[in-house]
Design an enzyme around this catalytic site. Structure first.
Site: not given
Length: 264
Positions: A45, A84, A112, A181
């Site tokens: 995204d 995503d 995800k 992340e």
């Protein structure tokens, strides 16, 4: 490249072999990325920012994600395609199932989702119905307004332990892969060691099982300040295919990321 599956990646983790992941949003780059030997293509995204010019990923719709996933599928040469689920498209289990079905039918091999242990019921429901899931922990861009910006997560002891616990819970719920992340490198290693599923990192140090970057970042064409965890592979006069191959090679031999790309 042979068709990459979740089983392929799990076996690579067991054998201590690292794999690479890059974003792609169209057929042309999907073909180039997969032909360069990158094992996983993420239809992120992030397209909301790098393609659409938005200041966050929040405006991206399921329909847009499905469109770009279908484009990526047409160019793909054997990589695993991960897509995503965008902002608020999995607020309920029913939403998650309907929207995951749309992405899988467009060509994704797994979806995800961003979130912690509260996603366990959703992940269990998807996994039970044949939809593989990657759970995204750490800095979760869809929660940028709650987090107060794009900040490193898990630096405090309590927060670090909570993330380890979340990772274990999400694996137990059925997540087939994790993505970390912007977390301290030491924490990313602890999580990677604590779970049996493959772990992809971005700004998470070299000890995860894999690395991911946004395509536009590693090609040096994203405007503005470059994040610390990014390396520009279009240096030294490389062509785009050469840059993609260099990235895949450096992830494989663990020369990327270096200490300068991670956080303490």
């Amino acid at each position: 490249m042979k068709n990459i599956t979740l089983h392929t990646l799990a076996q690579m983790k067991q054998e201590g072999k690292k794999f690479s992941c890059l974003t792609a949003y169209d057929a042309c780059f999907s073909q180039l990325v997969s032909e360069a030997g990158v094992e996983v293509i993420l239809v992120g995204d992030s397209l909301g920012m790098v393609l659409q010019g938005n200041d966050s990923t929040l405006p991206v719709s399921v329909e847009e994600m499905a469109y770009h996933t279908a484009c990526v599928k047409r160019g793909n040469q054997g990589a695993l395609i991960m897509a995503d689920l965008p902002f608020m498209s999995y607020a309920t289990v029913e939403q998650a199932m309907d929207n995951s079905a749309a992405l899988m039918q467009a060509g994704a091999h797994l979806v995800k989702l961003e979130g912690a242990a509260w996603l366990s019921d959703t992940i269990s429901a998807l996994s039970d119905r044949g939809i593989p899931v990657c759970a995204h922990l750490g800095l979760t861009p869809q929660s940028v307004n709650k987090l107060g910006g794009y900040k490193v997560q898990g630096r405090e002891n309590d927060a670090a332990q909570a993330m380890i616990d979340d990772a274990i819970a999400l694996e137990q719920a059925g997540a087939g892969m994790l993505l970390l992340e912007c977390v301290p490198s030491v924490l990313a290693k602890a999580i990677t060691d604590a779970v049996t599923v493959p772990v992809i990192g971005i700004g998470a140090g070299v000890d995860t099982d894999a690395q991911v970057l946004v395509l536009h970042d590693m090609l040096g064409i994203t405007p503005g300040r470059r994040p610390k965890f990014v390396k520009n592979y279009m240096t030294d006069g490389r062509t785009i295919p050469e840059a993609l191959a260099a990235y895949a090679s450096e992830v494989s031999d663990a020369s990327f990321p270096g200490p300068e790309h991670g956080f303490e």
